[in-house]
Design a protein around this motif. Structure first.
Motif: not given
Length: 160
Positions: A98-100, A126-134, A140-145
């Protein structure tokens, strides 16, 4: 109590003890600085060593305390996790980066399950990692594993 009843009770207890839920959170700090920190409900569970949960581990957070992080990881990259044996489809473990705000990128961070769901995880480099990573925002539910395996463990790595 009759001997047969005592033996049956002892056997039942042994089966229960053998099948008890257990999860491990392992830290791999490759940064050369900072203190890996695991917190649940305001309690510090670990400051770098493996943490063993004899039962579910719900709503825990982890981050690398670099000296600039708040107690709940404010100002730093956060890993959020729930490790629990599934009791229904989709009711198992879930972990994310999470970067929220008030969290923000501080060090490269990632996680991966092991002892089940091996290879499932995410890295934020990085701070710009995609919403599929964070998570950058709350949806941004695509970040959940997820992992639907009993007794799964989690490895968290800093400075990948």
């Amino acid at each position: 109590m009759r001997l047969s009843s005592i033996l049956a009770l002892a056997a039942s207890y042994a089966v229960t003890r053998v099948s008890a839920e257990r999860h491990v959170v392992h830290f791999d700090n490759r940064c050369g600085f900072g203190i890996p920190t695991l917190i649940q409900g305001g309690n510090v569970l670990s400051t770098g060593g493996d943490y063993v949960s004899n039962g579910p581990l719900r709503s825990a957070i982890a981050y690398l305390q670099t000296g600039s992080c708040g107690f709940n990881g404010d100002g730093c990259t956060l890993v959020e996790t729930t490790l629990v044996n599934p009791t229904c489809a989709g009711c198992g473990s879930s972990t994310d980066v999470s970067l929220i705000p008030p969290h923000k990128f501080s060090v490269t961070s990632g996680f991966g399950y092991y002892n089940g769901c091996d290879g499932v995880g995410a890295d934020c480099t990085s701070a710009s990692c995609p919403p599929t990573s964070a998570f950058h925002k709350t949806d941004d539910y695509g970040a959940q594993r997820a992992c639907q395996t009993n007794d799964v463990n989690l490895a968290i790595t800093f400075c990948l």
